[in-house]
Design a protein around this motif. Structure first.
Motif, PDB file in Angstrom:
ATOM      1  N   ALA A 268     -35.394  26.746 -24.553  1.00  0.00           N
ATOM      2  CA  ALA A 268     -34.803  26.172 -23.343  1.00  0.00           C
ATOM      3  C   ALA A 268     -34.174  24.816 -23.626  1.00  0.00           C
ATOM      4  O   ALA A 268     -33.126  24.473 -23.041  1.00  0.00           O
ATOM      5  CB  ALA A 268     -35.875  26.039 -22.255  1.00  0.00           C
ATOM      6  N   LYS A 269     -34.782  24.037 -24.515  1.00  0.00           N
ATOM      7  CA  LYS A 269     -34.259  22.706 -24.807  1.00  0.00           C
ATOM      8  C   LYS A 269     -32.986  22.758 -25.642  1.00  0.00           C
ATOM      9  O   LYS A 269     -32.072  21.945 -25.462  1.00  0.00           O
ATOM     10  CB  LYS A 269     -35.317  21.874 -25.547  1.00  0.00           C
ATOM     11  N   VAL A 270     -32.915  23.721 -26.574  1.00  0.00           N
ATOM     12  CA  VAL A 270     -31.759  23.755 -27.474  1.00  0.00           C
ATOM     13  C   VAL A 270     -30.609  24.586 -26.920  1.00  0.00           C
ATOM     14  O   VAL A 270     -29.446  24.396 -27.308  1.00  0.00           O
ATOM     15  CB  VAL A 270     -32.178  24.281 -28.868  1.00  0.00           C
ATOM     16  N   ALA A 271     -30.895  25.520 -26.003  1.00  0.00           N
ATOM     17  CA  ALA A 271     -29.852  26.438 -25.503  1.00  0.00           C
ATOM     18  C   ALA A 271     -28.622  25.713 -24.957  1.00  0.00           C
ATOM     19  O   ALA A 271     -27.486  26.086 -25.289  1.00  0.00           O
ATOM     20  CB  ALA A 271     -30.436  27.388 -24.466  1.00  0.00           C
ATOM     21  N   PRO A 272     -28.781  24.678 -24.098  1.00  0.00           N
ATOM     22  CA  PRO A 272     -27.573  24.010 -23.585  1.00  0.00           C
ATOM     23  C   PRO A 272     -26.743  23.341 -24.683  1.00  0.00           C
ATOM     24  O   PRO A 272     -25.511  23.283 -24.579  1.00  0.00           O
ATOM     25  CB  PRO A 272     -28.136  22.969 -22.605  1.00  0.00           C
ATOM     26  N   ILE A 273     -27.403  22.848 -25.739  1.00  0.00           N
ATOM     27  CA  ILE A 273     -26.663  22.243 -26.850  1.00  0.00           C
ATOM     28  C   ILE A 273     -25.840  23.306 -27.561  1.00  0.00           C
ATOM     29  O   ILE A 273     -24.651  23.113 -27.855  1.00  0.00           O
ATOM     30  CB  ILE A 273     -27.640  21.557 -27.827  1.00  0.00           C
ATOM     31  N   LEU A 274     -26.483  24.447 -27.829  1.00  0.00           N
ATOM     32  CA  LEU A 274     -25.761  25.543 -28.486  1.00  0.00           C
ATOM     33  C   LEU A 274     -24.626  26.044 -27.605  1.00  0.00           C
ATOM     34  O   LEU A 274     -23.530  26.348 -28.092  1.00  0.00           O
ATOM     35  CB  LEU A 274     -26.731  26.684 -28.798  1.00  0.00           C
ATOM     36  N   ARG A 275     -24.896  26.126 -26.319  1.00  0.00           N
ATOM     37  CA  ARG A 275     -23.860  26.593 -25.388  1.00  0.00           C
ATOM     38  C   ARG A 275     -22.656  25.652 -25.414  1.00  0.00           C
ATOM     39  O   ARG A 275     -21.496  26.098 -25.360  1.00  0.00           O
ATOM     40  CB  ARG A 275     -24.425  26.680 -23.973  1.00  0.00           C
ATOM     41  N   GLY A 276     -22.933  24.363 -25.508  1.00  0.00           N
ATOM     42  CA  GLY A 276     -21.832  23.408 -25.579  1.00  0.00           C
ATOM     43  C   GLY A 276     -20.958  23.637 -26.802  1.00  0.00           C
ATOM     44  O   GLY A 276     -19.725  23.643 -26.704  1.00  0.00           O
ATOM     45  N   PHE A 277     -21.582  23.857 -27.961  1.00  0.00           N
ATOM     46  CA  PHE A 277     -20.818  24.130 -29.183  1.00  0.00           C
ATOM     47  C   PHE A 277     -20.037  25.431 -29.069  1.00  0.00           C
ATOM     48  O   PHE A 277     -18.871  25.512 -29.493  1.00  0.00           O
ATOM     49  CB  PHE A 277     -21.764  24.200 -30.385  1.00  0.00           C
ATOM     50  N   CYS A 278     -20.662  26.460 -28.492  1.00  0.00           N
ATOM     51  CA  CYS A 278     -20.011  27.780 -28.407  1.00  0.00           C
ATOM     52  C   CYS A 278     -18.940  27.832 -27.327  1.00  0.00           C
ATOM     53  O   CYS A 278     -18.192  28.809 -27.247  1.00  0.00           O
ATOM     54  CB  CYS A 278     -21.059  28.868 -28.144  1.00  0.00           C
ATOM     55  N   SER A 279     -18.851  26.789 -26.505  1.00  0.00           N
ATOM     56  CA  SER A 279     -17.896  26.776 -25.395  1.00  0.00           C
ATOM     57  C   SER A 279     -16.714  25.867 -25.674  1.00  0.00           C
ATOM     58  O   SER A 279     -16.064  25.381 -24.745  1.00  0.00           O
ATOM     59  CB  SER A 279     -18.602  26.345 -24.100  1.00  0.00           C
ATOM     60  N   SER A 280     -16.407  25.643 -26.935  1.00  0.00           N
ATOM     61  CA  SER A 280     -15.288  24.759 -27.266  1.00  0.00           C
ATOM     62  C   SER A 280     -13.952  25.342 -26.831  1.00  0.00           C
ATOM     63  O   SER A 280     -12.984  24.606 -26.620  1.00  0.00           O
ATOM     64  CB  SER A 280     -15.268  24.465 -28.771  1.00  0.00           C
ATOM     65  N   GLU A 281     -13.872  26.688 -26.697  1.00  0.00           N
ATOM     66  CA  GLU A 281     -12.625  27.330 -26.267  1.00  0.00           C
ATOM     67  C   GLU A 281     -12.671  27.706 -24.784  1.00  0.00           C
ATOM     68  O   GLU A 281     -11.699  27.563 -24.064  1.00  0.00           O
ATOM     69  CB  GLU A 281     -12.396  28.599 -27.096  1.00  0.00           C
ATOM     70  N   ARG A 282     -13.812  28.213 -24.328  1.00  0.00           N
ATOM     71  CA  ARG A 282     -14.011  28.572 -22.926  1.00  0.00           C
ATOM     72  C   ARG A 282     -15.508  28.582 -22.663  1.00  0.00           C
ATOM     73  O   ARG A 282     -16.303  28.760 -23.590  1.00  0.00           O
ATOM     74  CB  ARG A 282     -13.426  29.954 -22.602  1.00  0.00           C
ATOM     75  N   GLN A 283     -15.894  28.343 -21.414  1.00  0.00           N
ATOM     76  CA  GLN A 283     -17.321  28.287 -21.114  1.00  0.00           C
ATOM     77  C   GLN A 283     -17.964  29.654 -21.278  1.00  0.00           C
ATOM     78  O   GLN A 283     -17.489  30.661 -20.744  1.00  0.00           O
ATOM     79  CB  GLN A 283     -17.544  27.761 -19.689  1.00  0.00           C
ATOM     80  N   MET A 284     -19.052  29.661 -22.030  1.00  0.00           N
ATOM     81  CA  MET A 284     -19.768  30.882 -22.345  1.00  0.00           C
ATOM     82  C   MET A 284     -21.098  30.941 -21.591  1.00  0.00           C
ATOM     83  O   MET A 284     -21.659  29.907 -21.218  1.00  0.00           O
ATOM     84  CB  MET A 284     -20.025  30.974 -23.848  1.00  0.00           C
ATOM     85  N   ILE A 285     -21.600  32.160 -21.433  1.00  0.00           N
ATOM     86  CA  ILE A 285     -22.921  32.382 -20.862  1.00  0.00           C
ATOM     87  C   ILE A 285     -23.847  32.829 -21.984  1.00  0.00           C
ATOM     88  O   ILE A 285     -23.446  33.588 -22.878  1.00  0.00           O
ATOM     89  CB  ILE A 285     -22.880  33.450 -19.760  1.00  0.00           C
ATOM     90  N   GLY A 286     -25.083  32.372 -21.955  1.00  0.00           N
ATOM     91  CA  GLY A 286     -26.001  32.659 -23.033  1.00  0.00           C
ATOM     92  C   GLY A 286     -27.092  33.655 -22.677  1.00  0.00           C
ATOM     93  O   GLY A 286     -27.347  33.954 -21.512  1.00  0.00           O
ATOM     94  N   HIS A 287     -27.729  34.151 -23.726  1.00  0.00           N
ATOM     95  CA  HIS A 287     -28.885  35.051 -23.603  1.00  0.00           C
ATOM     96  C   HIS A 287     -29.833  34.707 -24.740  1.00  0.00           C
ATOM     97  O   HIS A 287     -29.396  34.428 -25.859  1.00  0.00           O
ATOM     98  CB  HIS A 287     -28.430  36.508 -23.711  1.00  0.00           C
ATOM     99  N   PHE A 288     -31.123  34.732 -24.459  1.00  0.00           N
ATOM    100  CA  PHE A 288     -32.118  34.431 -25.492  1.00  0.00           C
ATOM    101  C   PHE A 288     -33.135  35.553 -25.578  1.00  0.00           C
ATOM    102  O   PHE A 288     -33.534  36.129 -24.558  1.00  0.00           O
ATOM    103  CB  PHE A 288     -32.853  33.127 -25.176  1.00  0.00           C
ATOM    104  N   THR A 289     -33.557  35.873 -26.793  1.00  0.00           N
ATOM    105  CA  THR A 289     -34.647  36.820 -26.988  1.00  0.00           C
ATOM    106  C   THR A 289     -35.497  36.377 -28.167  1.00  0.00           C
ATOM    107  O   THR A 289     -34.984  35.865 -29.161  1.00  0.00           O
ATOM    108  CB  THR A 289     -34.136  38.253 -27.225  1.00  0.00           C
ATOM    109  N   ASP A 290     -36.800  36.566 -28.001  1.00  0.00           N
ATOM    110  CA  ASP A 290     -37.717  36.373 -29.123  1.00  0.00           C
ATOM    111  C   ASP A 290     -38.449  37.681 -29.395  1.00  0.00           C
ATOM    112  O   ASP A 290     -39.636  37.697 -29.719  1.00  0.00           O
ATOM    113  CB  ASP A 290     -38.689  35.224 -28.862  1.00  0.00           C
ATOM    114  N   ASP A 291     -37.705  38.770 -29.252  1.00  0.00           N
ATOM    115  CA  ASP A 291     -38.194  40.106 -29.557  1.00  0.00           C
ATOM    116  C   ASP A 291     -38.835  40.117 -30.955  1.00  0.00           C
ATOM    117  O   ASP A 291     -38.339  39.476 -31.882  1.00  0.00           O
ATOM    118  CB  ASP A 291     -37.007  41.078 -29.497  1.00  0.00           C
ATOM    119  N   ASN A 292     -39.919  40.849 -31.093  1.00  0.00           N
ATOM    120  CA  ASN A 292     -40.638  40.882 -32.367  1.00  0.00           C
ATOM    121  C   ASN A 292     -39.759  41.348 -33.522  1.00  0.00           C
ATOM    122  O   ASN A 292     -39.918  40.901 -34.666  1.00  0.00           O
ATOM    123  CB  ASN A 292     -41.866  41.787 -32.260  1.00  0.00           C
TER     124      ASN A 292
END
Length: 713
Positions: A268-292
């Protein structure tokens, strides 16, 4: 063909879902049985990914022009999903016409022109556009055909010596066609593979496509279904028997995962930072999984070897890009200093973008479409899990599912041989296929709030619910929240039914509690990658004279309205700054912020504090491109919580009317003689965040029907 005793049928690695009673209801309708079979196959993600694979049936029907019997092939149409397939999502073609296209086929370099010719073969005028897989089914003689992307089969198909394994495992009953992009020529190769086997006295029950998937078939829908399950079951069993046999899975574990709760907090803490980097061209929506399955891969010794190779199956690759980005952060990295973390991550993202640009430049052809967004889709965080980012939540979630498919494939291939991915040129020719580009160009224009994430406090009902609904209608992902769990659940279920599971999440939120607020913002970051729009709407109202007002009531008003606005805004600002591309805060204040009405000292002064806090935040946050604006409602009676708890009675007493007369009284005192509804407030909020007022901050918009005493001077 399979001779399995259906009464004793059990499978370990796939789900047997056939219901004979249901099938009997469809008896005599081969198209209905084909769709039933397709839905069952698509319901098990171990058999094929969402939207992947194809199924078909060949029937005899009456030619509407001649009345003569003619052979017709029904097949999943372009862009569909077999798990949710209906007749309306199919294409029906004259089989003879389709096969006669071989007479005009000019060779593999002219593949794309064949797709338009499929339209000359249409039998059912309501058909969906035929998919690129159509000739693959058309040139095989079998009545029912399944083309799927099972992880277990692709693991063998993507193995270095997959052809040899297939031959030995199935004793020659499964043919092999090496990797080739789907198209007309691949259909001819499937036919040739079948004919070669028959010439050698072999009766095939399927064909493996190198690095791609599996074809299986049967004389009836049921035979095809069972044959498909049996082949995949055998592949999965073979893999299972080899896991850890010659070497540990993925070379063994290299690091330990954080505990589950710690993973969620870190993500949760790092997701917005990653989203910012991945949105340099257009705003992106994220998904997280810690599936085994993800953790087993990202924590392994083989991660650095396998991750750069990328995926093999075209369906996987199209959604996950050439390869993932692997973070070099430690699992328990201190994320407190956001600037330092951004500085640490920036080179990795720059290197990824350069790698992607180099890949594009090296592989592009004269007619290739322009380079697309060079940012990663898949981000792997060892010890924590996997993030995926895409233009909307559905695509981000699917990318995650596809990459898990790819992980399964790598795991299986490495267990029995050596994993091989698509060569870069082949991968590029799929990613930048002109037919795929045409599909992208045909997609509808994004809605105004597509790619944006909104948290509207108190959205379990009333004005907040109306605002959240408006935002969802305009394409936003929304986080339903309230202090009341029943209201949250009821609204969440309503929104999920109306907008789909990918557009909405839920969380409990007490705006007066910092921990509750931080948890709610973290939930938004886990669900979607961050937050872009905060609407401070949660509130109460108490109408009493200053002499009657208690200190407890005064504190409650200021806690919820003023302190709540401060706590939620502060938490939202922290995430917006992590993302680095601005955002919107809209505060639902009131006409009472500027109008000195009777019996209103607590509520009115708290609203005035909210209004001025809006201006102060707007002045402070402009450099961050965070806009802060006010909407001033008045007398919103319909479905509004503020009318409970004695407020209506208090206002009626103040104005010398009955509670029943309040709506008419409020309307009559407005310049427009209008009753104000929650939807009116929702529209005002949308006006601020919808894009047309992107250069407006520190402003107030009155939605009160026109109350002259409330005019800003």
């Amino acid at each position: 063909m399979s001779n399995t005793n259906t009464e004793n049928m059990t499978f370990k690695h796939v789900s047997y879902l056939w219901d004979e009673a249901k099938a009997q209801e469809l008896a005599g309708d081969e198209v209905a049985l084909f769709i039933y079979r397709s839905n069952l196959l698509g319901a098990d993600l171990r058999l094929t990914n969402y939207g992947g694979g194809n199924t078909s049936v060949k029937i005899t029907d009456k030619d509407p022009l001649t009345g003569a019997d003619t052979e017709v092939m029904w097949i999943k149409g372009s862009g569909g999903d077999i798990g949710t397939l209906t007749k309306a999502g199919c294409a029906a073609l004259y089989l003879e016409r389709l096969r006669n296209l071989e007479n005009v086929y000019r060779g593999i370099e002219f593949e794309d022109e064949m797709v338009e010719l499929f339209n000359h073969c249409i039998f059912d005028l309501a058909s969906k556009a035929p998919s690129i897989d159509t000739p693959l089914h058309g040139f095989l003689p079998f009545k029912h055909i399944d083309h799927l992307h099972p992880d277990a089969a692709i693991a063998i198909a993507a193995a270095k010596d997959g052809k040899k394994i297939t031959e030995e495992l199935f004793d020659g009953e499964i043919g092999w066609v090496g990797w080739q992009r789907p198209g007309f020529d691949l259909g001819l190769q499937l036919r040739a593979c079948l004919e070669e086997a028959e010439k050698n006295g072999k009766k095939l029950r399927g064909i493996m496509l190198g690095s791609h998937g599996l074809f299986t078939w049967g004389d009836t829908a049921y035979e095809s279904y069972v044959n498909t399950l049996e082949v995949i079951e055998k592949c999965a069993e073979y893999l299972e028997n080899n896991y850890g046999k010659s070497r540990p899975v993925f070379g063994g574990q290299k690091i330990d995962s954080l505990a589950q709760e710690a993973r969620k907090v870190q993500a949760a803490k790092v997701a917005p930072i990653l989203r910012g980097f991945c949105s340099s061209e257009r705003q992106m929506i994220g998904h997280f999984t810690d599936d085994n399955r993800v953790l087993e891969f990202v924590n392994s010794n083989d991660l650095d070897k396998l991750a750069p190779l990328g995926t093999s199956c075209p369906d996987h690759f199209l959604r996950t890009k050439i390869s993932p980005l692997v973070l070099t952060l430690s699992p328990n990295e201190d994320l407190t200093d956001v600037a330092a973390i951004k500085e640490k991550l920036a080179p990795a993202f720059e290197a990824y973008r350069k790698m992607y640009s180099d890949y594009y430049q090296a592989c592009k052809r004269d007619n290739s479409p322009a380079m697309r967004d060079p940012n990663p889709v898949v981000i792997l965080y060892p010890g924590v899990g996997m993030f995926t980012f895409a233009k909307d939540k559905t695509m981000a979630r699917l990318a995650s599912e596809y990459y898990i498919n790819a992980v399964n494939v790598m795991k299986g291939a490495e267990a029995v041989s050596e994993y091989t991915s698509l060569p870069h040129q082949e991968a590029f020719d799929i990613e930048y296929w002109l037919l795929e580009e045409a599909k992208l160009q045909r997609m509808p224009k994004p809605k105004a709030l597509s790619g944006r994430i909104a948290l509207v406090t108190g959205s379990g009902g009333g004005i907040g619910k109306a605002i959240a609904k408006k935002f969802a209608e305009e394409g936003a992902c929304v986080i339903i929240n309230d202090i009341n769990e029943e209201r949250v659940q009821a609204t969440f279920e309503e929104f999920t039914k109306k907008f789909g599971k990918d557009a909405v999440s839920k969380t409990l939120l007490n705006v007066t509690d910092t921990d509750s607020t931080v948890n709610a913002i973290d939930d938004a970051s886990l669900a979607f990658g961050g937050v872009d729009i905060i609407v401070n709407n949660a509130g109460i109202s108490i109408s009493k004279s200053i002499a009657e007002h208690s200190l407890e009531e005064w504190d409650r008003l200021y806690d919820i309205l003023v302190k709540g606005q401060f706590i939620v805004s502060k938490a939202g600002i922290e995430v917006m700054r992590k993302q680095g591309f601005g955002g919107d805060i809209v505060n639902i204040v009131s006409k009472n912020a500027v109008v000195a009405g009777p019996n209103n000292p607590g509520y009115g002064s708290a609203k005035a504090a909210q209004a001025h806090l809006t201006r102060l935040m707007a002045a402070e946050l402009g450099a961050d491109k965070i806009r802060v604006n006010t909407v001033n409602p008045d007398a919103v009676i319909s479905d509004s919580n503020i009318w409970s708890g004695g407020w209506a009675e208090g206002r009626a007493k103040a104005y010398g009317v009955t509670v029943a007369e309040l709506p008419a009284y409020y309307a009559k005192r407005t310049l427009l003689n209008e009753i104000i509804l929650p939807d009116d407030i929702a529209n005002a909020c949308y006006a601020f965040v919808g894009g047309l007022l992107s250069k407006s901050t520190g402003n107030a918009l009155n939605v009160d029907g026109g109350v002259s005493m409330g005019f800003y001077r």
